[in-house]
Scaffold this motif. Sequence first.
Motif, PDB file in Angstrom:
ATOM      1  N   THR A  78      27.159  52.983  37.361  1.00  0.00           N
ATOM      2  CA  THR A  78      27.820  51.735  37.017  1.00  0.00           C
ATOM      3  C   THR A  78      26.737  50.670  36.913  1.00  0.00           C
ATOM      4  OG1 THR A  78      29.845  52.339  38.175  1.00  0.00           O
ATOM      5  CG2 THR A  78      29.521  50.005  37.703  1.00  0.00           C
ATOM      6  N   ILE A  79      26.635  50.035  35.733  1.00  0.00           N
ATOM      7  CA  ILE A  79      25.666  48.963  35.497  1.00  0.00           C
ATOM      8  C   ILE A  79      26.436  47.651  35.431  1.00  0.00           C
ATOM      9  CG2 ILE A  79      23.899  48.044  33.954  1.00  0.00           C
ATOM     10  CD1 ILE A  79      23.541  50.941  32.881  1.00  0.00           C
ATOM     11  N   LEU A  80      26.026  46.687  36.247  1.00  0.00           N
ATOM     12  CA  LEU A  80      26.696  45.393  36.327  1.00  0.00           C
ATOM     13  C   LEU A  80      25.769  44.325  35.764  1.00  0.00           C
ATOM     14  CD1 LEU A  80      27.959  45.846  39.980  1.00  0.00           C
ATOM     15  CD2 LEU A  80      29.212  46.322  37.861  1.00  0.00           C
ATOM     16  N   GLU A  81      26.216  43.632  34.721  1.00  0.00           N
ATOM     17  CA  GLU A  81      25.389  42.632  34.036  1.00  0.00           C
ATOM     18  C   GLU A  81      26.097  41.292  34.023  1.00  0.00           C
ATOM     19  OE1 GLU A  81      22.887  40.311  32.110  1.00  0.00           O
ATOM     20  OE2 GLU A  81      22.324  42.281  32.875  1.00  0.00           O
ATOM     21  N   ARG A  82      25.386  40.247  34.424  1.00  0.00           N
ATOM     22  CA  ARG A  82      25.918  38.889  34.479  1.00  0.00           C
ATOM     23  C   ARG A  82      26.213  38.330  33.083  1.00  0.00           C
ATOM     24  NH1 ARG A  82      22.908  34.578  33.594  1.00  0.00           N
ATOM     25  NH2 ARG A  82      21.044  35.777  33.981  1.00  0.00           N
ATOM     26  N   ALA A  83      25.352  38.586  32.126  1.00  0.00           N
ATOM     27  CA  ALA A  83      25.463  37.994  30.787  1.00  0.00           C
ATOM     28  C   ALA A  83      26.530  38.691  29.942  1.00  0.00           C
ATOM     29  CB  ALA A  83      24.116  38.076  30.077  1.00  0.00           C
ATOM     30  N   ASP A  84      26.791  38.116  28.784  1.00  0.00           N
ATOM     31  CA  ASP A  84      27.715  38.751  27.840  1.00  0.00           C
ATOM     32  C   ASP A  84      26.999  39.885  27.118  1.00  0.00           C
ATOM     33  OD1 ASP A  84      26.168  37.670  25.750  1.00  0.00           O
ATOM     34  OD2 ASP A  84      27.516  35.969  25.482  1.00  0.00           O
ATOM     35  N   SER A  85      27.654  40.491  26.176  1.00  0.00           N
ATOM     36  CA  SER A  85      27.094  41.669  25.503  1.00  0.00           C
ATOM     37  C   SER A  85      26.261  41.343  24.272  1.00  0.00           C
ATOM     38  CB  SER A  85      28.228  42.628  25.121  1.00  0.00           C
ATOM     39  OG  SER A  85      29.127  41.970  24.242  1.00  0.00           O
ATOM     40  N   SER A  86      26.005  40.064  23.998  1.00  0.00           N
ATOM     41  CA  SER A  86      25.214  39.724  22.810  1.00  0.00           C
ATOM     42  C   SER A  86      23.761  40.146  23.009  1.00  0.00           C
ATOM     43  CB  SER A  86      25.303  38.227  22.516  1.00  0.00           C
ATOM     44  OG  SER A  86      24.763  37.483  23.580  1.00  0.00           O
ATOM     45  N   LEU A  87      23.104  40.461  21.907  1.00  0.00           N
ATOM     46  CA  LEU A  87      21.705  40.867  21.946  1.00  0.00           C
ATOM     47  C   LEU A  87      20.817  39.645  22.139  1.00  0.00           C
ATOM     48  CD1 LEU A  87      21.689  43.452  19.016  1.00  0.00           C
ATOM     49  CD2 LEU A  87      21.812  43.913  21.464  1.00  0.00           C
TER      50      LEU A  87
ATOM     51  N   GLY B 202      30.133  58.884  31.907  1.00  0.00           N
ATOM     52  CA  GLY B 202      29.209  58.950  33.031  1.00  0.00           C
ATOM     53  C   GLY B 202      28.492  57.646  33.302  1.00  0.00           C
ATOM     54  N   ILE B 203      28.508  56.729  32.316  1.00  0.00           N
ATOM     55  CA  ILE B 203      27.885  55.417  32.492  1.00  0.00           C
ATOM     56  C   ILE B 203      28.919  54.346  32.179  1.00  0.00           C
ATOM     57  CG2 ILE B 203      26.086  53.818  31.757  1.00  0.00           C
ATOM     58  CD1 ILE B 203      24.389  56.183  30.933  1.00  0.00           C
ATOM     59  N   THR B 204      29.117  53.440  33.131  1.00  0.00           N
ATOM     60  CA  THR B 204      29.992  52.294  32.922  1.00  0.00           C
ATOM     61  C   THR B 204      29.115  51.054  32.902  1.00  0.00           C
ATOM     62  OG1 THR B 204      31.804  53.355  34.101  1.00  0.00           O
ATOM     63  CG2 THR B 204      31.926  50.966  33.855  1.00  0.00           C
ATOM     64  N   LEU B 205      29.170  50.288  31.818  1.00  0.00           N
ATOM     65  CA  LEU B 205      28.433  49.033  31.697  1.00  0.00           C
ATOM     66  C   LEU B 205      29.447  47.909  31.668  1.00  0.00           C
ATOM     67  CD1 LEU B 205      25.976  47.224  31.174  1.00  0.00           C
ATOM     68  CD2 LEU B 205      26.126  47.880  28.755  1.00  0.00           C
ATOM     69  N   GLN B 206      29.351  47.013  32.655  1.00  0.00           N
ATOM     70  CA  GLN B 206      30.308  45.920  32.752  1.00  0.00           C
ATOM     71  C   GLN B 206      29.566  44.590  32.639  1.00  0.00           C
ATOM     72  OE1 GLN B 206      33.504  46.458  35.441  1.00  0.00           O
ATOM     73  NE2 GLN B 206      33.718  44.273  35.823  1.00  0.00           N
ATOM     74  N   HIS B 207      29.846  43.852  31.539  1.00  0.00           N
ATOM     75  CA  HIS B 207      29.267  42.525  31.321  1.00  0.00           C
ATOM     76  C   HIS B 207      30.114  41.469  32.035  1.00  0.00           C
ATOM     77  CE1 HIS B 207      27.322  44.699  27.988  1.00  0.00           C
ATOM     78  NE2 HIS B 207      26.334  43.856  28.232  1.00  0.00           N
ATOM     79  N   HIS B 208      29.623  40.235  32.035  1.00  0.00           N
ATOM     80  CA  HIS B 208      30.327  39.106  32.664  1.00  0.00           C
ATOM     81  C   HIS B 208      30.633  39.405  34.140  1.00  0.00           C
ATOM     82  CE1 HIS B 208      30.889  37.034  28.860  1.00  0.00           C
ATOM     83  NE2 HIS B 208      31.328  38.151  28.350  1.00  0.00           N
ATOM     84  N   THR B 209      29.696  40.027  34.832  1.00  0.00           N
ATOM     85  CA  THR B 209      29.904  40.398  36.228  1.00  0.00           C
ATOM     86  C   THR B 209      28.743  39.845  37.057  1.00  0.00           C
ATOM     87  OG1 THR B 209      31.008  42.414  35.489  1.00  0.00           O
ATOM     88  CG2 THR B 209      30.360  42.322  37.797  1.00  0.00           C
ATOM     89  N   ARG B 210      28.953  38.670  37.612  1.00  0.00           N
ATOM     90  CA  ARG B 210      27.924  38.025  38.434  1.00  0.00           C
ATOM     91  C   ARG B 210      28.096  38.490  39.880  1.00  0.00           C
ATOM     92  NH1 ARG B 210      27.283  33.509  41.620  1.00  0.00           N
ATOM     93  NH2 ARG B 210      25.170  32.675  41.612  1.00  0.00           N
ATOM     94  N   ILE B 211      27.058  39.095  40.418  1.00  0.00           N
ATOM     95  CA  ILE B 211      27.091  39.615  41.782  1.00  0.00           C
ATOM     96  C   ILE B 211      26.727  38.502  42.761  1.00  0.00           C
ATOM     97  CG2 ILE B 211      26.055  41.293  43.386  1.00  0.00           C
ATOM     98  CD1 ILE B 211      27.980  42.438  41.190  1.00  0.00           C
ATOM     99  N   VAL B 212      27.542  38.348  43.812  1.00  0.00           N
ATOM    100  CA  VAL B 212      27.307  37.305  44.809  1.00  0.00           C
ATOM    101  C   VAL B 212      26.972  37.868  46.188  1.00  0.00           C
ATOM    102  CG1 VAL B 212      28.677  35.555  43.615  1.00  0.00           C
ATOM    103  CG2 VAL B 212      29.787  37.050  45.284  1.00  0.00           C
ATOM    104  N   SER B 213      27.259  39.155  46.415  1.00  0.00           N
ATOM    105  CA  SER B 213      26.870  39.763  47.686  1.00  0.00           C
ATOM    106  C   SER B 213      26.692  41.259  47.509  1.00  0.00           C
ATOM    107  CB  SER B 213      27.894  39.476  48.785  1.00  0.00           C
ATOM    108  OG  SER B 213      29.103  40.143  48.539  1.00  0.00           O
ATOM    109  N   ILE B 214      25.844  41.804  48.347  1.00  0.00           N
ATOM    110  CA  ILE B 214      25.616  43.249  48.380  1.00  0.00           C
ATOM    111  C   ILE B 214      25.611  43.694  49.833  1.00  0.00           C
ATOM    112  CG2 ILE B 214      24.306  43.342  46.219  1.00  0.00           C
ATOM    113  CD1 ILE B 214      21.758  43.525  47.997  1.00  0.00           C
ATOM    114  N   GLY B 215      25.806  44.995  50.047  1.00  0.00           N
ATOM    115  CA  GLY B 215      25.763  45.514  51.402  1.00  0.00           C
ATOM    116  C   GLY B 215      25.614  47.018  51.392  1.00  0.00           C
ATOM    117  N   GLN B 216      25.402  47.569  52.573  1.00  0.00           N
ATOM    118  CA  GLN B 216      25.303  49.013  52.720  1.00  0.00           C
ATOM    119  C   GLN B 216      25.616  49.403  54.143  1.00  0.00           C
ATOM    120  OE1 GLN B 216      21.164  49.789  51.768  1.00  0.00           O
ATOM    121  NE2 GLN B 216      20.654  49.955  53.932  1.00  0.00           N
ATOM    122  N   ASN B 217      25.993  50.650  54.319  1.00  0.00           N
ATOM    123  CA  ASN B 217      26.131  51.240  55.645  1.00  0.00           C
ATOM    124  C   ASN B 217      25.568  52.654  55.567  1.00  0.00           C
ATOM    125  OD1 ASN B 217      28.186  52.847  54.511  1.00  0.00           O
ATOM    126  ND2 ASN B 217      29.800  51.486  55.265  1.00  0.00           N
TER     127      ASN B 217
END
Length: 140
Positions: free
Chosen positions: A33-42, A93-108
């Motif tokens: 899963t690829i998360l991208e803040r920007a839109d899909s324009s080149l 097998g690959i999901t690309l999601q634009h307009h997705t601004r990440i504000v927090s991350i975590g792990q366990n």
Amino acid sequence: MLQQQFEHAIIVGGSLGGLMMGLALSRSGYAVTILERADSSLRNGAFIRLHTKPYSNSEIERELSNLASNGNSNVEAWSAIQERLLNAVAKPGITLQHHTRIVSIGQNESSAWATSEKGQTFKGDFLIDADGYRSIVRVI
């Protein structure tokens, strides 16, 4: 000792680095899963020269290097490289999601996750920071 099997990668950042990493992981058998803040324009205006000297000379590396360089080492528009990579990640097998601004991350012990400003949580076995020089992930 039981070795943990990793199956799903979350990549924060969908520019050239994130797209290449997603393709490499997908070709190695991972769901991505690829998360991208920007839109899909080149992106326009930038040109780069690709250095295509192999690192490990694996089949995946040769395939991805050829995809990115289009078979040559000339200076090329960023948008042309980006377009080829975007076309390559448009597969199961690959999901690309634009307009997705990440504000927090975590792990366990068992997973990693990224949460968007809209409250969506994306969970995987591991998370990769590919969001560039103004990295949200490094700041968090």
